[in-house]
Design a protein around this motif. Sequence first.
Motif, mmCIF file in Angstrom:
data_model
loop_
_atom_site.group_PDB
_atom_site.id
_atom_site.type_symbol
_atom_site.label_atom_id
_atom_site.label_comp_id
_atom_site.label_asym_id
_atom_site.label_seq_id
_atom_site.Cartn_x
_atom_site.Cartn_y
_atom_site.Cartn_z
ATOM 1 N N CYS A 253 -14.944 2.336 3.073
ATOM 2 C CA CYS A 253 -15.485 3.594 3.925
ATOM 3 C C CYS A 253 -14.338 4.125 4.669
ATOM 4 O O CYS A 253 -13.607 3.467 5.461
ATOM 5 N N SER A 254 -14.323 5.464 4.602
ATOM 6 C CA SER A 254 -13.239 6.276 5.380
ATOM 7 C C SER A 254 -13.965 7.451 5.844
ATOM 8 O O SER A 254 -14.878 8.063 5.367
ATOM 9 N N LYS A 255 -13.290 8.106 7.147
ATOM 10 C CA LYS A 255 -13.846 9.174 7.472
ATOM 11 C C LYS A 255 -12.912 10.466 6.996
ATOM 12 O O LYS A 255 -13.441 11.794 6.999
ATOM 13 N N LYS A 256 -11.841 10.166 6.410
ATOM 14 C CA LYS A 256 -10.874 11.055 5.797
ATOM 15 C C LYS A 256 -11.040 11.022 4.326
ATOM 16 O O LYS A 256 -11.308 10.117 3.660
ATOM 17 N N PRO A 257 -10.702 12.216 3.533
ATOM 18 C CA PRO A 257 -10.785 11.997 2.038
ATOM 19 C C PRO A 257 -9.611 11.143 1.367
ATOM 20 O O PRO A 257 -8.654 11.456 1.341
ATOM 21 N N VAL A 258 -10.238 9.874 0.733
ATOM 22 C CA VAL A 258 -9.468 9.170 0.071
ATOM 23 C C VAL A 258 -9.702 9.218 -1.291
ATOM 24 O O VAL A 258 -10.994 8.608 -1.790
ATOM 25 N N PRO A 259 -8.951 9.841 -2.209
ATOM 26 C CA PRO A 259 -9.279 9.733 -3.618
ATOM 27 C C PRO A 259 -9.587 8.374 -4.365
ATOM 28 O O PRO A 259 -8.853 7.501 -4.018
ATOM 29 N N VAL A 260 -10.305 8.282 -5.374
ATOM 30 C CA VAL A 260 -10.495 7.089 -6.022
ATOM 31 C C VAL A 260 -9.221 6.706 -6.713
ATOM 32 O O VAL A 260 -8.802 5.119 -6.566
ATOM 33 N N ALA A 261 -8.347 7.474 -7.047
ATOM 34 C CA ALA A 261 -7.109 7.073 -7.871
ATOM 35 C C ALA A 261 -6.227 6.304 -6.571
ATOM 36 O O ALA A 261 -5.544 5.364 -6.987
ATOM 37 N N ALA A 262 -6.266 6.560 -5.202
ATOM 38 C CA ALA A 262 -5.678 5.687 -4.422
ATOM 39 C C ALA A 262 -6.193 4.208 -4.398
ATOM 40 O O ALA A 262 -5.250 3.332 -4.236
ATOM 41 N N TYR A 263 -7.418 4.185 -4.689
ATOM 42 C CA TYR A 263 -7.767 2.654 -4.823
ATOM 43 C C TYR A 263 -7.267 1.949 -5.907
ATOM 44 O O TYR A 263 -6.901 0.659 -5.895
ATOM 45 N N LEU A 264 -6.970 2.523 -6.951
ATOM 46 C CA LEU A 264 -6.513 2.094 -8.188
ATOM 47 C C LEU A 264 -5.231 1.716 -7.985
ATOM 48 O O LEU A 264 -4.478 0.785 -8.359
ATOM 49 N N MET A 265 -4.270 2.988 -7.311
ATOM 50 C CA MET A 265 -2.713 2.684 -7.020
ATOM 51 C C MET A 265 -2.717 1.426 -6.097
ATOM 52 O O MET A 265 -1.720 0.563 -6.571
ATOM 53 N N ILE A 266 -3.571 1.207 -4.820
ATOM 54 C CA ILE A 266 -3.188 0.236 -4.162
ATOM 55 C C ILE A 266 -3.786 -1.343 -4.891
ATOM 56 O O ILE A 266 -3.019 -2.132 -4.633
ATOM 57 N N THR A 267 -4.562 -1.173 -5.667
ATOM 58 C CA THR A 267 -4.858 -2.368 -6.368
ATOM 59 C C THR A 267 -4.058 -2.874 -7.411
ATOM 60 O O THR A 267 -3.657 -4.282 -7.042
ATOM 61 N N GLU A 268 -3.319 -1.910 -8.118
ATOM 62 C CA GLU A 268 -2.207 -2.541 -8.935
ATOM 63 C C GLU A 268 -1.280 -2.899 -8.137
ATOM 64 O O GLU A 268 -0.597 -3.947 -8.419
ATOM 65 N N TYR B 16 -1.310 10.615 -1.723
ATOM 66 C CA TYR B 16 -1.430 8.958 -1.632
ATOM 67 C C TYR B 16 -0.379 8.366 -2.755
ATOM 68 O O TYR B 16 0.096 7.342 -2.225
ATOM 69 N N ARG B 17 0.001 8.927 -3.598
ATOM 70 C CA ARG B 17 0.845 8.417 -4.818
ATOM 71 C C ARG B 17 2.224 7.911 -3.910
ATOM 72 O O ARG B 17 2.909 7.138 -4.076
ATOM 73 N N ASN B 18 2.838 9.297 -3.431
ATOM 74 C CA ASN B 18 3.724 9.232 -2.752
ATOM 75 C C ASN B 18 3.912 7.914 -1.689
ATOM 76 O O ASN B 18 5.034 7.625 -1.527
ATOM 77 N N VAL B 19 2.899 7.970 -0.963
ATOM 78 C CA VAL B 19 2.920 7.089 0.304
ATOM 79 C C VAL B 19 2.812 5.566 -0.239
ATOM 80 O O VAL B 19 3.355 4.952 0.078
ATOM 81 N N ILE B 20 1.799 5.540 -1.141
ATOM 82 C CA ILE B 20 1.922 3.959 -1.733
ATOM 83 C C ILE B 20 2.990 3.639 -2.494
ATOM 84 O O ILE B 20 3.114 2.388 -2.430
ATOM 85 N N ALA B 21 3.762 4.351 -3.012
ATOM 86 C CA ALA B 21 5.044 4.157 -3.674
ATOM 87 C C ALA B 21 5.951 3.168 -2.656
ATOM 88 O O ALA B 21 6.598 2.594 -3.195
#
Length: 169
Positions: A129-144, A107-112
């Motif tokens: 909510c998602s059906k695929k595994p989305v780590p909490v860290a991805a929510y932090l990255m996209i919020t930033e 996710y870090r690579n994609v969000i960048a």
Amino acid sequence: MREEIINRVANSKLKNFDLEDYYVAGPRTEIDIAQWLMEGLVLVESRFRQSVKTTDFTAYENHHVALKCSTDAIVPPWAWMLLQSQLTDVAKTVVVGSLEDLETVLYRNVIADIDLSNFKDLPVIVKGCSKKPVPVAAYLMITEKLQRIASSVMYGEACSSVPVYKRPR
């Protein structure tokens, strides 16, 4: 006389952002190197090298791989490097850590690289909510990333969102 039902959410400037849309495809595999350690705890270089040499790493072709050690063994950096050297032309991604660590790196690579210009000055809801595994860290990255461009960031669904950030006026 019937009143017309108006979907105010559909008519608003509100934009949805779903991290699941950015899920990186491909199988995920976790390799536990404890299997190559003496009694799962001691790394004996000759034995470790032999185990790595006789492992068929082509089984991990196009996989996203998380390398881990499930014991409290002290694993020197060269051991991880040796495994990387075997997986470089085989696996799509290799990380040291858990499957969640692997998802975080993906996710870090994609969000960048995400272009968020279409969210400029708009309120955004990050789908929860998602059906695929989305780590909490991805929510932090996209919020930033979103709070630098969006007027507000919320979490959840339009019918029950939680405010996270609102740009000061």
